[in-house]
Design a protein around this motif. Sequence first.
Motif, short mmCIF file in Angstrom:
data_model
loop_
_atom_site.label_atom_id
_atom_site.label_comp_id
_atom_site.label_asym_id
_atom_site.label_seq_id
_atom_site.Cartn_x
_atom_site.Cartn_y
_atom_site.Cartn_z
N THR A 1 13.74 -43.87 -22.46
CA THR A 1 13.89 -42.41 -22.45
C THR A 1 12.83 -41.76 -23.33
N ASP A 2 12.43 -42.43 -24.41
CA ASP A 2 11.38 -41.90 -25.28
C ASP A 2 10.07 -41.81 -24.51
N VAL A 3 9.81 -42.80 -23.67
CA VAL A 3 8.57 -42.80 -22.88
C VAL A 3 8.64 -41.68 -21.84
N GLN A 4 9.82 -41.46 -21.29
CA GLN A 4 10.00 -40.35 -20.35
C GLN A 4 9.71 -39.03 -21.07
N ALA A 5 10.18 -38.89 -22.29
CA ALA A 5 9.91 -37.68 -23.07
C ALA A 5 8.41 -37.53 -23.32
N LEU A 6 7.74 -38.64 -23.62
CA LEU A 6 6.29 -38.58 -23.83
C LEU A 6 5.57 -38.08 -22.58
N SER A 7 6.02 -38.51 -21.42
CA SER A 7 5.41 -38.04 -20.17
C SER A 7 5.57 -36.54 -20.01
N VAL A 8 6.76 -36.05 -20.33
CA VAL A 8 7.02 -34.61 -20.21
C VAL A 8 6.12 -33.85 -21.19
N ILE A 9 6.01 -34.36 -22.41
CA ILE A 9 5.18 -33.71 -23.43
C ILE A 9 3.72 -33.72 -23.00
N LEU A 10 3.25 -34.85 -22.49
CA LEU A 10 1.86 -34.97 -22.06
C LEU A 10 1.53 -34.03 -20.92
N ASP A 11 2.44 -33.89 -19.97
CA ASP A 11 2.18 -33.10 -18.77
C ASP A 11 2.46 -31.61 -18.94
N ALA A 12 3.05 -31.22 -20.05
CA ALA A 12 3.39 -29.80 -20.26
C ALA A 12 2.11 -28.98 -20.45
N PRO A 13 2.02 -27.84 -19.78
CA PRO A 13 0.81 -27.02 -19.91
C PRO A 13 0.66 -26.37 -21.29
N THR A 14 1.77 -26.21 -22.00
CA THR A 14 1.76 -25.65 -23.35
C THR A 14 2.67 -26.51 -24.22
N PRO A 15 2.52 -26.43 -25.54
CA PRO A 15 3.40 -27.24 -26.40
C PRO A 15 4.87 -26.95 -26.11
N ARG B 1 9.87 -19.28 -37.89
CA ARG B 1 9.79 -20.64 -38.43
C ARG B 1 10.85 -21.57 -37.83
N ARG B 2 11.79 -21.02 -37.09
CA ARG B 2 12.79 -21.87 -36.44
C ARG B 2 12.23 -22.57 -35.20
N VAL B 3 11.13 -22.03 -34.65
CA VAL B 3 10.55 -22.59 -33.43
C VAL B 3 9.65 -23.77 -33.78
N VAL B 4 9.99 -24.91 -33.20
CA VAL B 4 9.22 -26.13 -33.43
C VAL B 4 8.45 -26.45 -32.14
N HIS B 5 7.16 -26.74 -32.29
CA HIS B 5 6.34 -27.15 -31.16
C HIS B 5 6.07 -28.64 -31.26
N ILE B 6 6.11 -29.30 -30.11
CA ILE B 6 5.90 -30.74 -30.04
C ILE B 6 4.56 -30.97 -29.35
N ARG B 7 3.75 -31.82 -29.95
CA ARG B 7 2.46 -32.17 -29.37
C ARG B 7 2.30 -33.69 -29.35
N TYR B 8 1.57 -34.16 -28.37
CA TYR B 8 1.23 -35.57 -28.28
C TYR B 8 0.15 -35.85 -29.33
N ALA B 9 0.35 -36.84 -30.17
CA ALA B 9 -0.62 -37.18 -31.21
C ALA B 9 -1.74 -38.04 -30.62
N ASP B 10 -2.94 -37.91 -31.20
CA ASP B 10 -4.08 -38.69 -30.71
C ASP B 10 -3.82 -40.19 -30.75
N ALA B 11 -3.20 -40.67 -31.81
CA ALA B 11 -2.90 -42.11 -31.91
C ALA B 11 -1.94 -42.53 -30.80
N GLY B 12 -1.00 -41.66 -30.47
CA GLY B 12 -0.06 -41.96 -29.38
C GLY B 12 -0.76 -42.02 -28.04
N ARG B 13 -1.71 -41.13 -27.84
CA ARG B 13 -2.48 -41.14 -26.59
C ARG B 13 -3.24 -42.46 -26.44
#
Length: 165
Positions: free
Chosen positions: A52-66, A105-117
Amino acid sequence: MANTDVRDSGGGAPEGDGEASLHAFAVQLRRLNGEINRLVHGFAHGQGLHPTDVQALSVILDAPTPLTPGRLREHLGLTSGAVTACLDRLERAGHITRSRESRDRRVVHIRYADAGRAAARSSFMPLAEATDGARRRFSGEELAIALRFLAAVNEELGDRRAPGR
């Protein structure tokens, strides 16, 4: 080299049928899903993650915005607690970063990290190579049609909800 003739791959159209049958598509899509799942599970295991974590990574990677955790939760159909645990694992493993960039400050953005890529790129290289090898067997026109078909299937699936969600 894999056989691309669906009639000979255990799920093709019946002889004499001018169009590929729904069954043939179902067989090939299940086989593709199984092969991708094999890679996903190997990557997850090697990284100490859940599939499921990998599925989440796919969603994060493919999202047009954070993404925000809430949007990720909606997309994956998980509880808030499950998404938080998933993001904690991904952040600890160096696959994502979380930041608060807006005035709220309550809004958190998730980004794919370079090391993860980099880790994902090396683990999923067999998929990229297989895709490239298969892609070379088709003309640009055929690939455009195949891509439109895959996009249409994804759109149709995206419009449907899994039972219980």
